[in-house]
Design an enzyme around this catalytic site. Structure first.
Site, PDB file in Angstrom:
ATOM      1  NE  ARG A  40      -1.672   4.364   7.814  1.00 17.87           N
ATOM      2  CZ  ARG A  40      -1.299   3.149   7.394  1.00 17.87           C
ATOM      3  NH1 ARG A  40      -0.218   3.008   6.643  1.00 17.87           N
ATOM      4  NH2 ARG A  40      -2.017   2.104   7.699  1.00 17.87           N
ATOM      5  NE  ARG A  90      -3.195   0.555   3.151  1.00 19.16           N
ATOM      6  CZ  ARG A  90      -3.924   0.534   4.256  1.00 19.16           C
ATOM      7  NH1 ARG A  90      -4.648  -0.534   4.550  1.00 19.16           N
ATOM      8  NH2 ARG A  90      -3.951   1.542   5.095  1.00 19.16           N
TER       9      ARG A  90
END
Ligand code: AP5
Length: 222
Positions: free
Chosen positions: A176, A165
């Site tokens: 994140r 990803r």
């Protein structure tokens, strides 16, 4: 009499194993996994208007604005396949999202039955996310070290090609994690205060965690 629905939230930081557990729970409890991350990635790949709106947030590892995610989620949980319940994976991620979810469910005479919080320390999350590989075809998740495919780059389940990803780069992972600690982790207290939080150590093996999660879910149904 109609059986009560089983409405679950699978909660945890990026890379905690929410998706891995959710896929097995779908098999066992026959209720759908609703991953807001998957919805975002599918919308981006399709080139839809929604996808264009959310692309920059997802690429940067930042949260998509609450109202955009809530609208999508609320449309999804009223679909017929959610009648017996659902597993929310990656939603809610902020207190306004959690409040919006509660209000939407109340309108349907439903509620969240349990929040399963899978907790893993940051150092381990970084290892899991940088080593993660996903099947292009069936979405199965592998790890180069912890659950490696039998044949390098090929999915064990369907023979599809594995990929990494884009937001699993070290820089985006760092953001994140920061976003999780700043904006999402307050939900632990939020749900603890509502007596529906179940904390599970996510450091064990996948099967051990799955068995603990199932014990909690079975307890909710009795
Ligand atoms: P999303 O797709 O939800 O990403 P995430 O929360 O960061 O979670 P991940 O999918 O990365 O991890 P996971 O917990 O599912 O772990 P996995 O099982 O794959 O969101 C992506 C983006 O979309 C967000 O950054 C945001 O921009 C946007 N977004 C989504 N929802 C939103 C919302 N509600 N509001 C606003 N924006 C939103 O496991 C990871 C790896 O570890 C795998 O390789 C796996 O094989 C391995 N593994 C799993 N369990 C174990 C174990 N027990 N031991 C060893 N390895 C393990």
């Amino acid at each position: 009499m109609k059986a009560a629905s089983l409405n679950l939230v699978l909660f945890g930081p990026p890379g905690a194993g929410k998706g891995t557990q959710a896929k097995q729970l779908v098999e066992k409890y026959k209720i759908p996994q609703i991953s807001t991350g998957d919805i975002m990635r599918e919308s981006i790949a399709s080139g839809s208007e929604f996808g264009k709106k959310v692309q920059s947030f997802v690429s940067a590892g930042s949260l998509v604005p609450d109202q955009l995610v809530l609208d999508i989620l609320i449309d999804r949980i009223v679909k017929p396949d959610c009648e017996s319940g659902f597993i929310l994976d990656g939603f809610p991620r902020t207190i306004p999202q959690a409040d919006g979810l509660t209000a939407a469910l109340q309108k349907q005479g439903k509620k969240i039955n349990g929040v399963l919080a899978v907790m893993v320390p940051d150092e381990e999350l970084i290892k899991r996310l940088t080593g993660r590989r996903i099947c292009k075809k069936c979405g199965a998740s592998f790890h180069l070290e912890f659950s490696a495919p039998s044949k390098s780059g090929i999915c064990d389940h369907c023979g599809g090609e594995l990929f990494q990803r884009k937001d699993d780069s070290f820089e985006v992972i760092s953001n994140r994690l920061k976003v999780y600690h700043d904006q999402t982790s307050p939900l632990v207290e939020y749900y603890r205060g509502r007596n529906i939080l179940h904390e599970i150590s996510g450091k064990d093996k996948i099967e051990v965690i799955f068995s603990k999660v199932c014990d909690i879910i079975d307890g909710l149904r009795h």
